[in-house]
Design a protein around this motif. Sequence first.
Motif, short mmCIF file in Angstrom:
data_model
loop_
_atom_site.label_atom_id
_atom_site.label_comp_id
_atom_site.label_asym_id
_atom_site.label_seq_id
_atom_site.Cartn_x
_atom_site.Cartn_y
_atom_site.Cartn_z
N ASP A 344 37.97 58.06 29.99
CA ASP A 344 37.12 59.20 30.36
C ASP A 344 35.90 59.28 29.45
OD1 ASP A 344 38.91 59.82 32.34
OD2 ASP A 344 39.88 61.45 31.24
N LEU A 345 36.10 59.04 28.15
CA LEU A 345 34.98 59.08 27.22
C LEU A 345 34.00 57.94 27.50
CD1 LEU A 345 36.92 59.90 23.93
CD2 LEU A 345 35.29 61.40 25.10
N VAL A 346 34.51 56.76 27.80
CA VAL A 346 33.64 55.62 28.11
C VAL A 346 32.83 55.91 29.37
CG1 VAL A 346 33.60 53.19 28.84
CG2 VAL A 346 35.09 53.91 26.96
N ALA A 347 33.47 56.50 30.38
CA ALA A 347 32.75 56.84 31.61
C ALA A 347 31.60 57.79 31.34
CB ALA A 347 33.72 57.45 32.63
N GLY A 348 31.83 58.77 30.48
CA GLY A 348 30.77 59.70 30.14
C GLY A 348 29.63 59.03 29.40
N GLU A 349 29.96 58.16 28.44
CA GLU A 349 28.92 57.45 27.70
C GLU A 349 28.17 56.48 28.60
OE1 GLU A 349 27.97 57.84 24.60
OE2 GLU A 349 29.50 59.34 24.07
N LEU A 350 28.89 55.83 29.50
CA LEU A 350 28.27 54.84 30.38
C LEU A 350 27.26 55.49 31.32
CD1 LEU A 350 28.58 51.76 30.84
CD2 LEU A 350 30.16 52.31 32.70
N ALA A 351 27.56 56.72 31.73
CA ALA A 351 26.64 57.44 32.62
C ALA A 351 25.28 57.68 31.99
CB ALA A 351 27.27 58.77 33.04
N GLU A 352 25.23 57.66 30.65
CA GLU A 352 23.95 57.83 29.95
C GLU A 352 23.20 56.52 29.78
OE1 GLU A 352 22.85 60.85 29.02
OE2 GLU A 352 24.65 61.72 29.94
N LEU A 353 23.85 55.41 30.12
CA LEU A 353 23.25 54.10 29.84
C LEU A 353 22.81 53.34 31.07
CD1 LEU A 353 25.85 52.90 27.16
CD2 LEU A 353 23.54 53.72 26.71
N VAL A 354 23.57 53.45 32.18
CA VAL A 354 23.29 52.66 33.38
C VAL A 354 23.41 53.53 34.63
CG1 VAL A 354 24.00 50.45 32.38
CG2 VAL A 354 25.70 51.90 33.50
N LEU A 355 22.88 53.03 35.75
CA LEU A 355 22.94 53.79 37.00
C LEU A 355 24.27 53.67 37.73
CD1 LEU A 355 19.36 53.22 38.48
CD2 LEU A 355 20.28 55.29 37.42
N PRO A 356 24.91 52.47 37.78
CA PRO A 356 26.20 52.38 38.49
C PRO A 356 27.24 53.33 37.88
CG PRO A 356 25.33 50.19 38.06
CD PRO A 356 24.47 51.14 37.29
N ARG A 357 28.13 53.81 38.72
CA ARG A 357 29.18 54.74 38.29
C ARG A 357 30.55 54.21 38.67
NH1 ARG A 357 25.32 56.13 36.05
NH2 ARG A 357 24.35 58.20 35.90
N PRO A 358 31.00 53.12 38.06
CA PRO A 358 32.33 52.60 38.38
C PRO A 358 33.42 53.51 37.83
CG PRO A 358 31.46 51.43 36.50
CD PRO A 358 30.36 52.35 36.98
N ARG A 359 34.60 53.44 38.44
CA ARG A 359 35.76 54.09 37.85
C ARG A 359 36.17 53.30 36.60
NH1 ARG A 359 40.17 53.24 40.65
NH2 ARG A 359 39.30 51.77 42.15
N ILE A 360 36.57 54.00 35.56
CA ILE A 360 37.06 53.37 34.34
C ILE A 360 38.54 53.73 34.21
CG2 ILE A 360 36.65 52.99 31.90
CD1 ILE A 360 34.13 52.56 33.47
N GLN A 361 39.40 52.70 34.19
CA GLN A 361 40.84 52.93 34.16
C GLN A 361 41.50 52.02 33.13
OE1 GLN A 361 42.43 55.21 35.92
NE2 GLN A 361 40.76 55.84 37.26
N PRO A 362 42.60 52.47 32.51
CA PRO A 362 43.34 51.61 31.58
C PRO A 362 44.19 50.60 32.34
CG PRO A 362 44.46 53.72 31.77
CD PRO A 362 43.21 53.82 32.60
N SER A 363 44.43 49.46 31.73
CA SER A 363 45.26 48.44 32.34
C SER A 363 46.68 48.97 32.58
CB SER A 363 45.33 47.21 31.44
OG SER A 363 46.26 46.27 31.93
#
Length: 391
Positions: A344-363
């Motif tokens: 969840d934290l990575v998804a939030g940080e990623l939204a500030e860096l790039v336009l794509p919005r992939p789901r981020i899930q643990p293995s």
Amino acid sequence: MEHRAGSPQLLRQINDRAALLALLERGPLTRLELESQIGLSKPATADLLLRLERDGQLRRAGFREGGKGPRAQLWSVNGALAHVAAVDLTPQGLDVAVSDLRGEVVAEHRHRARKNVDLGVEDLRLSVSVAAAEVGLTAGQLRRVVVGLPGSVDRRTGYLGFAPHLPAWQGFDVLERLAGALGTSVAVENDVNLVALDEMAAGQAAGVDDFALIWIGQGTGAAVVSDGRLLRGASGGAGEIDWMPSPTPPATGAHAVPPRQRVGDMLSNDALKELARAHGLAGDDVEGIVSGDLDADPATRAAFLREVARRVALAVAGVVSVVDPELVVLAGDVGRAGGSALCDLVAGELAELVLPRPRIQPSLVTGNPVRSGALRLALAGAREEVFAIPS
């Protein structure tokens, strides 16, 4: 389904293959269950079962219990038709599994490297031979061997690249050397690519055609699957993000860290231990710190995890902005330990860096996913050979 066009021999081969693959995928089935799966008539299915049993491709596997009426005979593929081996090779050791054609692991062998001794081809040959001997086979009698390792083989030269930590494997055609040593068909695959195959089969990426898997643990790497296929690149180096240049990760307050030049430097165990110490989190167990298993102030751990997420997001951003995956899976000891909280934290940080919005899930895969992925790859090749339909 029952085919009505073409030569009788070819149609029989197609129906046989459909039955065998259904039994491999779903395990032992009764005649009625197999009819439902492949669409043949009752007499045609009964004839198919008896013929394949006579040919040695099927065997009787007990009875289906618990139903009304007489017990129904179960049928399964004869696993002894072929055996394969999967090998997870690291600088620390070898982990070998031998499986029959059904995918049942029938032998295992682990070999730890001695201190200051590099494992080489002869060590691998011996380990595979020991495992095969447990079921009365030689290495050469295995249908296929797949080796997973932290590096990539250049298909043009057969040389191993991106693997300075495996010095004994440099400077020669790895596939040719291994095939000669083992006396059978050999494939070598990047370890993180094999984890992605396992995730596609039994994890978060099941049914997903476009995803990236990021490995954070002993080493850092990535695998990219596009339209259901692994991207390997011209030299086999696709996904080697450990070597990718990275900007200095954002830091807050007094927790600034020295500039780092590569993603692998930023996310190495040593770097994360250093970051943990900067937050006042003691200990060498990075996985325990990330997962929250260790006794630590929740607010302190949360601040640490946010900065880990910033670093992971910087690594993921370069991959996501190019391939635009539907899903990003965080794997490896650190990726799994962080769980949904880190994702969840990575998804939030990623939204500030790039336009794509992939789901981020643990293995979701457990055990040794490198060996498991290698086994899946070996079985796929062996089954194609054993059940191939002539053109």
